[in-house]
Design a protein around this motif. Sequence first.
Motif, PDB file in Angstrom:
ATOM      1  N   THR A 143       4.116 -12.036   8.105  1.00  0.00           N
ATOM      2  CA  THR A 143       4.278 -13.287   8.676  1.00  0.00           C
ATOM      3  C   THR A 143       4.363 -14.034   7.732  1.00  0.00           C
ATOM      4  O   THR A 143       3.789 -13.937   6.517  1.00  0.00           O
ATOM      5  CB  THR A 143       3.177 -13.716   9.789  1.00  0.00           C
ATOM      6  OG1 THR A 143       2.094 -13.750   8.890  1.00  0.00           O
ATOM      7  CG2 THR A 143       3.021 -12.518  10.804  1.00  0.00           C
ATOM      8  N   GLY A 144       5.144 -15.234   7.846  1.00  0.00           N
ATOM      9  CA  GLY A 144       5.301 -16.123   6.863  1.00  0.00           C
ATOM     10  C   GLY A 144       4.472 -16.756   6.253  1.00  0.00           C
ATOM     11  O   GLY A 144       4.103 -16.818   5.021  1.00  0.00           O
ATOM     12  N   PHE A 145       3.446 -17.232   6.885  1.00  0.00           N
ATOM     13  CA  PHE A 145       2.107 -17.697   6.435  1.00  0.00           C
ATOM     14  C   PHE A 145       1.216 -16.796   5.749  1.00  0.00           C
ATOM     15  O   PHE A 145       0.150 -17.133   5.297  1.00  0.00           O
ATOM     16  CB  PHE A 145       1.391 -18.732   7.487  1.00  0.00           C
ATOM     17  CG  PHE A 145       1.359 -18.088   8.630  1.00  0.00           C
ATOM     18  CD1 PHE A 145       1.870 -18.198  10.000  1.00  0.00           C
ATOM     19  CD2 PHE A 145      -0.095 -17.365   8.811  1.00  0.00           C
ATOM     20  CE1 PHE A 145       1.490 -17.396  10.989  1.00  0.00           C
ATOM     21  CE2 PHE A 145      -0.278 -16.852   9.955  1.00  0.00           C
ATOM     22  CZ  PHE A 145       0.434 -16.906  11.032  1.00  0.00           C
ATOM     23  N   LEU A 146       1.443 -15.652   5.846  1.00  0.00           N
ATOM     24  CA  LEU A 146       0.462 -14.694   5.088  1.00  0.00           C
ATOM     25  C   LEU A 146       1.168 -14.133   3.778  1.00  0.00           C
ATOM     26  O   LEU A 146       0.656 -13.697   3.089  1.00  0.00           O
ATOM     27  CB  LEU A 146       0.471 -13.376   5.893  1.00  0.00           C
ATOM     28  CG  LEU A 146      -0.552 -13.587   7.227  1.00  0.00           C
ATOM     29  CD1 LEU A 146      -0.602 -12.116   7.879  1.00  0.00           C
ATOM     30  CD2 LEU A 146      -2.001 -14.082   6.722  1.00  0.00           C
ATOM     31  N   SER A 147       2.379 -14.573   3.353  1.00  0.00           N
ATOM     32  CA  SER A 147       3.127 -14.100   2.269  1.00  0.00           C
ATOM     33  C   SER A 147       2.450 -14.766   1.027  1.00  0.00           C
ATOM     34  O   SER A 147       1.935 -15.963   1.033  1.00  0.00           O
ATOM     35  CB  SER A 147       4.618 -14.588   2.418  1.00  0.00           C
ATOM     36  OG  SER A 147       4.624 -15.886   2.525  1.00  0.00           O
ATOM     37  N   LEU A 148       2.521 -13.782  -0.160  1.00  0.00           N
ATOM     38  CA  LEU A 148       1.822 -14.571  -1.483  1.00  0.00           C
ATOM     39  C   LEU A 148       3.007 -14.848  -2.278  1.00  0.00           C
ATOM     40  O   LEU A 148       4.127 -14.347  -1.927  1.00  0.00           O
ATOM     41  CB  LEU A 148       0.850 -13.504  -1.944  1.00  0.00           C
ATOM     42  CG  LEU A 148      -0.217 -12.846  -1.157  1.00  0.00           C
ATOM     43  CD1 LEU A 148      -0.799 -11.869  -1.840  1.00  0.00           C
ATOM     44  CD2 LEU A 148      -1.245 -14.355  -1.559  1.00  0.00           C
ATOM     45  N   PRO A 149       2.914 -15.525  -3.249  1.00  0.00           N
ATOM     46  CA  PRO A 149       4.049 -15.842  -4.095  1.00  0.00           C
ATOM     47  C   PRO A 149       4.733 -14.660  -4.691  1.00  0.00           C
ATOM     48  O   PRO A 149       3.894 -13.447  -4.737  1.00  0.00           O
ATOM     49  CB  PRO A 149       3.296 -16.648  -5.480  1.00  0.00           C
ATOM     50  CG  PRO A 149       1.953 -17.048  -4.970  1.00  0.00           C
ATOM     51  CD  PRO A 149       1.390 -16.149  -3.638  1.00  0.00           C
ATOM     52  N   ASN A 150       5.813 -14.433  -5.096  1.00  0.00           N
ATOM     53  CA  ASN A 150       6.360 -13.403  -5.724  1.00  0.00           C
ATOM     54  C   ASN A 150       5.888 -12.923  -7.077  1.00  0.00           C
ATOM     55  O   ASN A 150       6.317 -13.932  -8.206  1.00  0.00           O
ATOM     56  CB  ASN A 150       8.175 -13.532  -5.787  1.00  0.00           C
ATOM     57  CG  ASN A 150       8.666 -12.320  -6.410  1.00  0.00           C
ATOM     58  OD1 ASN A 150       8.072 -11.249  -6.402  1.00  0.00           O
ATOM     59  ND2 ASN A 150       9.921 -12.531  -6.047  1.00  0.00           N
ATOM     60  N   ILE A 151       5.404 -11.811  -7.219  1.00  0.00           N
ATOM     61  CA  ILE A 151       4.508 -11.534  -8.408  1.00  0.00           C
ATOM     62  C   ILE A 151       5.017 -10.364  -8.864  1.00  0.00           C
ATOM     63  O   ILE A 151       4.587  -9.793  -9.739  1.00  0.00           O
ATOM     64  CB  ILE A 151       3.066 -11.559  -8.200  1.00  0.00           C
ATOM     65  CG1 ILE A 151       2.622 -10.612  -6.997  1.00  0.00           C
ATOM     66  CG2 ILE A 151       2.487 -13.213  -7.893  1.00  0.00           C
ATOM     67  CD1 ILE A 151       1.201 -10.337  -7.022  1.00  0.00           C
ATOM     68  N   GLY A 173       2.761  -5.683   4.064  1.00  0.00           N
ATOM     69  CA  GLY A 173       2.195  -6.781   4.415  1.00  0.00           C
ATOM     70  C   GLY A 173       2.468  -8.025   3.447  1.00  0.00           C
ATOM     71  O   GLY A 173       3.429  -8.233   3.271  1.00  0.00           O
ATOM     72  N   SER A 174       1.368  -8.711   3.062  1.00  0.00           N
ATOM     73  CA  SER A 174       1.432  -9.730   1.825  1.00  0.00           C
ATOM     74  C   SER A 174       1.776  -9.063   0.549  1.00  0.00           C
ATOM     75  O   SER A 174       2.135  -9.915  -0.127  1.00  0.00           O
ATOM     76  CB  SER A 174       0.345 -10.383   2.019  1.00  0.00           C
ATOM     77  OG  SER A 174      -0.528 -10.029   1.592  1.00  0.00           O
ATOM     78  N   ILE A 175       1.929  -7.724   0.549  1.00  0.00           N
ATOM     79  CA  ILE A 175       2.122  -7.304  -0.980  1.00  0.00           C
ATOM     80  C   ILE A 175       3.676  -7.081  -0.975  1.00  0.00           C
ATOM     81  O   ILE A 175       4.279  -6.522  -0.226  1.00  0.00           O
ATOM     82  CB  ILE A 175       1.610  -5.990  -0.973  1.00  0.00           C
ATOM     83  CG1 ILE A 175      -0.018  -6.212  -1.319  1.00  0.00           C
ATOM     84  CG2 ILE A 175       1.973  -5.363  -2.674  1.00  0.00           C
ATOM     85  CD1 ILE A 175      -0.574  -4.818  -1.294  1.00  0.00           C
ATOM     86  N   PRO A 176       4.216  -7.947  -2.026  1.00  0.00           N
ATOM     87  CA  PRO A 176       5.574  -8.000  -2.177  1.00  0.00           C
ATOM     88  C   PRO A 176       6.300  -6.634  -2.826  1.00  0.00           C
ATOM     89  O   PRO A 176       5.472  -5.953  -3.311  1.00  0.00           O
ATOM     90  CB  PRO A 176       6.082  -9.208  -3.216  1.00  0.00           C
ATOM     91  CG  PRO A 176       4.681  -9.220  -3.978  1.00  0.00           C
ATOM     92  CD  PRO A 176       3.545  -9.083  -3.087  1.00  0.00           C
ATOM     93  N   MET A 186       0.831  -1.054   0.095  1.00  0.00           N
ATOM     94  CA  MET A 186       0.077  -0.050   0.034  1.00  0.00           C
ATOM     95  C   MET A 186       0.621   1.214  -0.032  1.00  0.00           C
ATOM     96  O   MET A 186       0.227   0.535   0.000  1.00  0.00           O
ATOM     97  CB  MET A 186      -0.693  -0.919   0.576  1.00  0.00           C
ATOM     98  CG  MET A 186      -1.722  -1.724  -0.055  1.00  0.00           C
ATOM     99  SD  MET A 186      -1.767  -2.103   0.229  1.00  0.00           S
ATOM    100  CE  MET A 186      -2.407  -2.666   0.287  1.00  0.00           C
TER     101      MET A 186
END
Length: 230
Positions: free
Chosen positions: A72-80, A194-197, A1
């Motif tokens: 957190t590790g389990f919230l991460s999304l694939p590297n896009i 957050g989960s946005i790379p 964001m």
Amino acid sequence: MISSSCHLLSLPLSHLRAITIILSPTKDSKMMKIAVFFSVLLTNVSGLSITTPETSVERRAFVSNSVGFVTTGFLSLPNIANAVIDTEGYEDGPRGLKYKVIKPPSDSDSPSPQRAQKVKAKYTLYLNGFPDVNPNAKKVDSSKGPFGEKPLEFIAGVSQVIKGWDLTVLDMKVGEERRIIVPSDLGYGAKGAGSIPGFATLYFDMELVEIGQMSQLGPEQLKWLEDNPL
């Protein structure tokens, strides 16, 4: 964001339970005592939250420029971040923005918002493209929840939202729907959120639903606008 001090999208605060396991030796070196405790972390990943009427007004973190994110590790999304971007049929907006008008405004002669004017907008945020174009697209956040639509209210052009939103909304009219592609430097930049790379391109479906009152601007506010152009 983005980083200013506004309430905008005034940030979704969902509760995420994380489990921490602590191992500590006992008198018997072959035995370990496991203590498990739960920490409640505040996170802005609304896609993983369960929204209630009381919290729905806070579900807007991913457009916001002023909130701290917990990763957190389990919230991460694939590297896009390096996803291929299909911009066929899109118009060129300012500073690398791409947009497509999905529905024209209710009145083509109506005004667009001005900086420091209140607006309301509906939106859905995706990563990795739009779902009708890319099956790998991931919905991250939306103004539409299980209890109905809650348009996001904010002050346009004063960095309450990401730069890509400010630039887009100031060019829209009430009733207009756009599909926009926001480059990372107008979104969350190299650090992500957050989960946005980092370096992620953002994909929004958005509609400007209302233009409200102009903020009262004194000398201090006018100087800030002058010193902080978009």
